[in-house]
Design an enzyme around this catalytic site. Structure first.
Site, mmCIF file in Angstrom:
data_model
loop_
_atom_site.group_PDB
_atom_site.id
_atom_site.type_symbol
_atom_site.label_atom_id
_atom_site.label_comp_id
_atom_site.label_asym_id
_atom_site.label_seq_id
_atom_site.Cartn_x
_atom_site.Cartn_y
_atom_site.Cartn_z
ATOM 1 N N ARG A 44 0.634 -1.176 0.444
ATOM 2 C CA ARG A 44 0.089 0.093 -0.466
ATOM 3 C C ARG A 44 0.624 1.223 -0.330
ATOM 4 O O ARG A 44 1.780 1.162 0.448
ATOM 5 C CB ARG A 44 -1.079 0.248 1.428
ATOM 6 C CG ARG A 44 -1.865 -0.749 1.225
ATOM 7 C CD ARG A 44 -2.557 -1.134 2.457
ATOM 8 N NE ARG A 44 -3.646 -2.189 2.833
ATOM 9 C CZ ARG A 44 -3.354 -3.618 3.488
ATOM 10 N NH1 ARG A 44 -2.528 -3.201 3.579
ATOM 11 N NH2 ARG A 44 -4.528 -4.165 3.505
ATOM 12 N N LYS A 71 -2.495 -1.573 7.869
ATOM 13 C CA LYS A 71 -3.635 -1.497 7.375
ATOM 14 C C LYS A 71 -4.127 -2.149 9.292
ATOM 15 O O LYS A 71 -3.889 -3.620 9.087
ATOM 16 C CB LYS A 71 -4.459 -1.441 6.077
ATOM 17 C CG LYS A 71 -6.047 -1.467 6.355
ATOM 18 C CD LYS A 71 -6.013 -1.628 4.734
ATOM 19 C CE LYS A 71 -7.862 -0.594 4.834
ATOM 20 N NZ LYS A 71 -8.469 -0.962 2.829
ATOM 21 N N HIS A 146 -2.619 3.040 -6.222
ATOM 22 C CA HIS A 146 -3.241 0.950 -6.230
ATOM 23 C C HIS A 146 -3.446 0.743 -7.127
ATOM 24 O O HIS A 146 -3.298 -0.630 -6.547
ATOM 25 C CB HIS A 146 -5.122 1.764 -5.008
ATOM 26 C CG HIS A 146 -4.815 0.925 -4.067
ATOM 27 N ND1 HIS A 146 -3.954 0.504 -2.482
ATOM 28 C CD2 HIS A 146 -6.086 -0.129 -4.105
ATOM 29 C CE1 HIS A 146 -4.768 -0.363 -2.215
ATOM 30 N NE2 HIS A 146 -5.715 -0.763 -3.340
ATOM 31 N N ARG A 149 -0.181 -1.734 -7.375
ATOM 32 C CA ARG A 149 -0.826 -3.094 -6.215
ATOM 33 C C ARG A 149 -1.402 -4.401 -6.608
ATOM 34 O O ARG A 149 -1.075 -4.953 -7.141
ATOM 35 C CB ARG A 149 -1.520 -2.343 -4.987
ATOM 36 C CG ARG A 149 -2.145 -3.747 -3.693
ATOM 37 C CD ARG A 149 -2.196 -2.581 -2.466
ATOM 38 N NE ARG A 149 -3.032 -3.212 -1.668
ATOM 39 C CZ ARG A 149 -2.767 -3.673 -0.510
ATOM 40 N NH1 ARG A 149 -1.659 -4.177 -0.926
ATOM 41 N NH2 ARG A 149 -3.168 -4.657 0.083
ATOM 42 N N HIS A 172 -4.160 -8.547 3.295
ATOM 43 C CA HIS A 172 -5.370 -8.566 3.662
ATOM 44 C C HIS A 172 -6.272 -8.921 4.849
ATOM 45 O O HIS A 172 -5.557 -10.723 4.824
ATOM 46 C CB HIS A 172 -6.434 -9.652 2.187
ATOM 47 C CG HIS A 172 -5.765 -8.580 1.308
ATOM 48 N ND1 HIS A 172 -6.442 -8.906 -0.618
ATOM 49 C CD2 HIS A 172 -5.978 -7.121 1.207
ATOM 50 C CE1 HIS A 172 -6.379 -8.876 -1.587
ATOM 51 N NE2 HIS A 172 -5.673 -6.737 -0.378
ATOM 52 N N TYR A 181 -9.221 -10.976 -7.292
ATOM 53 C CA TYR A 181 -8.393 -11.166 -8.046
ATOM 54 C C TYR A 181 -8.024 -12.617 -9.340
ATOM 55 O O TYR A 181 -8.085 -13.079 -10.080
ATOM 56 C CB TYR A 181 -7.074 -11.064 -7.921
ATOM 57 C CG TYR A 181 -6.595 -9.762 -6.665
ATOM 58 C CD1 TYR A 181 -6.676 -8.638 -7.553
ATOM 59 C CD2 TYR A 181 -6.681 -9.682 -5.413
ATOM 60 C CE1 TYR A 181 -6.723 -7.277 -7.758
ATOM 61 C CE2 TYR A 181 -6.580 -8.384 -5.509
ATOM 62 C CZ TYR A 181 -6.592 -7.399 -5.856
ATOM 63 O OH TYR A 181 -6.112 -5.788 -5.902
#
Length: 207
Positions: A44, A71, A146, A149, A172, A181
């Site tokens: 990120r 995050k 992003h 990423r 995640h 994805y």
């Protein structure tokens, strides 16, 4: 449009040729390192701006993302491929402490500065375009941090990286988020089926 639909659009990702064009358009080691950390490690942008030399294990090719920078405040270890390690080593030029991307007042660069840098690179490469304006009237560009990423995630699955390992790399909280994805990358499913022990006639053997 929901998140899954938005992320499925091909223009949300870079092709390999487009990323190579971005690399060729960089003007210094810092710009190249930024591209490789976003699209070559899947960080990120907020995590990337706060990297310190002390967070990197050069011998093993690891980057430690501390809870303070991550995050959900979830620390993790990120795999750094040799090309990424090389770019970091060159940028640090022997420094063993401090910010990888220092700015004024003994601090690090901001996410906004990274967007400006990426915008300049993409413009020089002839790839940047304004896709829309947000509610505040600000331009939203096709190529942004992003997006790199996202591109890393798709390339990883196409390369055969297991989705669980990609989840750990990206940080995640849910496997379902990473699983988005898989919808973008049918090549991953194709390779899985080709490796499987499906009946011979489905694999192409004559009856």
């Amino acid at each position: 449009m929901n998140v899954v639909q938005a992320i499925m659009e091909p223009e949300k990702f870079l092709t390999h040729a487009e990323f190579n064009a971005l690399l060729k358009a960089t003007k210094d080691d810092r710009e190249r390192c930024i591209l490789l950390l976003l699209a070559g490690a899947g960080l990120r942008v907020s995590e990337m701006t706060q990297i310190r030399a002390e967070d990197i294990d050069f011998s093993k090719g690891y980057l430690h993302v501390p809870a303070l920078n991550a995050k959900f405040k979830k620390p993790r270890t990120v795999i750094l491929l040799p090309q990424v390690v090389g770019a970091i080593t060159k940028l640090l030029a022997g420094r063993s402490k401090g910010w990888l991307f220092p700015s004024y007042r003994n601090c690090h660069i901001t996410s906004r500065q990274v967007q400006n840098i990426l915008d300049s690179i993409a413009t020089r490469a002839g790839l940047q375009e304004i896709k829309r304006q947000d509610k505040a009237g600000k331009d939203r560009h096709r190529i942004h941090p992003h997006m790199l990423r996202h591109s890393f995630a798709v390339w990883s699955l196409d390369g055969g990286v297991p989705v669980g390992d990609l989840q750990d790399q990206l940080g995640h909280a849910s496997l379902a988020t990473t699983g988005i994805y898989l919808k973008v990358s049918p090549n991953h499913r194709r390779e899985a089926y080709m490796r499987s022990k499906m009946p011979g006639f489905l694999a192409g053997d004559a009856l």
